[in-house]
Design a protein around this motif. Structure first.
Motif, PDB file in Angstrom:
ATOM      1  N   ARG A  15     -82.411  20.409 -12.931  1.00 48.72           N
ATOM      2  CA  ARG A  15     -82.337  21.875 -12.933  1.00 48.72           C
ATOM      3  C   ARG A  15     -80.895  22.357 -13.088  1.00 48.72           C
ATOM      4  O   ARG A  15     -80.628  23.307 -13.821  1.00 48.72           O
ATOM      5  CB  ARG A  15     -82.936  22.436 -11.639  1.00 48.72           C
ATOM      6  CG  ARG A  15     -84.424  22.573 -11.677  1.00 48.72           C
ATOM      7  CD  ARG A  15     -84.948  23.346 -10.460  1.00 48.72           C
ATOM      8  NE  ARG A  15     -86.142  22.680  -9.992  1.00 48.72           N
ATOM      9  CZ  ARG A  15     -86.299  22.069  -8.828  1.00 48.72           C
ATOM     10  NH1 ARG A  15     -85.317  22.078  -7.954  1.00 48.72           N
ATOM     11  NH2 ARG A  15     -87.415  21.480  -8.504  1.00 48.72           N
ATOM     12  N   GLU A  16     -79.981  21.719 -12.389  1.00 43.74           N
ATOM     13  CA  GLU A  16     -78.572  22.089 -12.514  1.00 43.74           C
ATOM     14  C   GLU A  16     -78.069  21.835 -13.937  1.00 43.74           C
ATOM     15  O   GLU A  16     -77.335  22.644 -14.500  1.00 43.74           O
ATOM     16  CB  GLU A  16     -77.726  21.322 -11.498  1.00 43.74           C
ATOM     17  CG  GLU A  16     -77.920  21.798 -10.066  1.00 43.74           C
ATOM     18  CD  GLU A  16     -77.186  20.924  -9.063  1.00 43.74           C
ATOM     19  OE1 GLU A  16     -76.511  19.954  -9.491  1.00 43.74           O
ATOM     20  OE2 GLU A  16     -77.290  21.197  -7.871  1.00 43.74           O
ATOM     21  N   GLY A  17     -78.490  20.727 -14.502  1.00 50.93           N
ATOM     22  CA  GLY A  17     -78.126  20.428 -15.890  1.00 50.93           C
ATOM     23  C   GLY A  17     -78.730  21.434 -16.853  1.00 50.93           C
ATOM     24  O   GLY A  17     -78.082  21.835 -17.825  1.00 50.93           O
ATOM     25  N   GLN A  18     -79.938  21.856 -16.558  1.00 46.63           N
ATOM     26  CA  GLN A  18     -80.585  22.851 -17.414  1.00 46.63           C
ATOM     27  C   GLN A  18     -79.868  24.190 -17.303  1.00 46.63           C
ATOM     28  O   GLN A  18     -79.678  24.877 -18.304  1.00 46.63           O
ATOM     29  CB  GLN A  18     -82.062  22.989 -17.021  1.00 46.63           C
ATOM     30  CG  GLN A  18     -82.841  23.891 -17.942  1.00 46.63           C
ATOM     31  CD  GLN A  18     -84.308  23.995 -17.558  1.00 46.63           C
ATOM     32  OE1 GLN A  18     -84.720  23.519 -16.502  1.00 46.63           O
ATOM     33  NE2 GLN A  18     -85.077  24.618 -18.416  1.00 46.63           N
ATOM     34  N   ASP A  19     -79.443  24.570 -16.111  1.00 49.69           N
ATOM     35  CA  ASP A  19     -78.684  25.813 -15.940  1.00 49.69           C
ATOM     36  C   ASP A  19     -77.356  25.736 -16.705  1.00 49.69           C
ATOM     37  O   ASP A  19     -76.952  26.700 -17.364  1.00 49.69           O
ATOM     38  CB  ASP A  19     -78.415  26.077 -14.456  1.00 49.69           C
ATOM     39  CG  ASP A  19     -79.676  26.463 -13.687  1.00 49.69           C
ATOM     40  OD1 ASP A  19     -80.669  26.846 -14.353  1.00 49.69           O
ATOM     41  OD2 ASP A  19     -79.667  26.376 -12.447  1.00 49.69           O
ATOM     42  N   GLY A  20     -76.708  24.595 -16.644  1.00 51.51           N
ATOM     43  CA  GLY A  20     -75.475  24.398 -17.399  1.00 51.51           C
ATOM     44  C   GLY A  20     -75.729  24.469 -18.898  1.00 51.51           C
ATOM     45  O   GLY A  20     -74.927  25.027 -19.660  1.00 51.51           O
ATOM     46  N   PHE A  21     -76.866  23.896 -19.307  1.00 53.17           N
ATOM     47  CA  PHE A  21     -77.229  23.943 -20.723  1.00 53.17           C
ATOM     48  C   PHE A  21     -77.488  25.375 -21.166  1.00 53.17           C
ATOM     49  O   PHE A  21     -77.053  25.792 -22.247  1.00 53.17           O
ATOM     50  CB  PHE A  21     -78.460  23.068 -20.968  1.00 53.17           C
ATOM     51  CG  PHE A  21     -78.883  22.997 -22.388  1.00 53.17           C
ATOM     52  CD1 PHE A  21     -78.135  22.297 -23.313  1.00 53.17           C
ATOM     53  CD2 PHE A  21     -80.041  23.640 -22.825  1.00 53.17           C
ATOM     54  CE1 PHE A  21     -78.519  22.234 -24.636  1.00 53.17           C
ATOM     55  CE2 PHE A  21     -80.432  23.585 -24.139  1.00 53.17           C
ATOM     56  CZ  PHE A  21     -79.676  22.871 -25.047  1.00 53.17           C
ATOM     57  N   VAL A  22     -78.164  26.157 -20.321  1.00 46.32           N
ATOM     58  CA  VAL A  22     -78.432  27.564 -20.646  1.00 46.32           C
ATOM     59  C   VAL A  22     -77.108  28.321 -20.757  1.00 46.32           C
ATOM     60  O   VAL A  22     -76.912  29.133 -21.680  1.00 46.32           O
ATOM     61  CB  VAL A  22     -79.368  28.192 -19.584  1.00 46.32           C
ATOM     62  CG1 VAL A  22     -79.406  29.705 -19.717  1.00 46.32           C
ATOM     63  CG2 VAL A  22     -80.768  27.617 -19.707  1.00 46.32           C
TER      64      VAL A  22
END
Length: 166
Positions: free
Chosen positions: A34-41
């Protein structure tokens, strides 16, 4: 309690503990995802902003290129006008100081032709040409150019200060 019940309880407790440990590991991995996805966003949003800036810069560059083409055309025209003016000035300097009197031609009925004297001085004519004042040029009304609207706002930069439009 029997030994079989006790073994089954221990086996069941160990399976529950293993499931809890596996669940905790899975929760850690999901949190990192999830943290990686937020960073990706966030990275995609920054990339989108950068792409918008690049498009705006390209539009400005295209407009600057068009202005450069227009200025190049004006420079070429100015150079040709300068060469023509230098040619006229050099011819004017090499001309005799006092013009030879025009010959008087006699015709039948004893009519004489006299030379036409210019109604405007050469310096005043050149100054009117330089300042683009059509009213000072010796043109007939049919040959006088009609006033036109400017197509580009940059054209006002090259007019004489007294002739600028408000």
């Amino acid at each position: 309690m029997s030994a079989v019940g006790l073994i089954m309880d221990v086996l069941l407790i160990s399976l529950i503990l293993a499931a809890m440990a596996y669940g905790l590991r899975l929760e850690k991995r999901l949190r990192a995802l999830r943290e990686g996805q937020d960073g990706f966003v966030k990275a995609v949003a920054e990339l989108n902003i950068a792409a918008g800036r690049a498009e705006a810069a390209l539009a400005e560059l295209r407009a600057a290129g068009e202005e450069t083409d227009l200025l190049h055309e004006r420079i070429v025209a100015a150079r040709t006008l300068k060469a023509d003016l230098e040619n006229l000035v050099s011819r004017g300097r090499s001309a005799p100081a006092t013009p030879a009197p025009a010959p008087v031609v006699t015709m039948t009925r004893e009519a004489t032709v006299t030379p036409i004297q210019p109604s405007i001085s050469t310096e005043r004519l050149l100054q009117a040409l330089a300042e683009r004042r059509a009213e000072d040029l010796p043109l007939t009304e049919a040959a006088r150019p009609a006033p036109t609207r400017r197509a580009l706002p940059e054209d006002d930069l090259f007019e004489a200060p007294a002739r600028r439009r408000a």
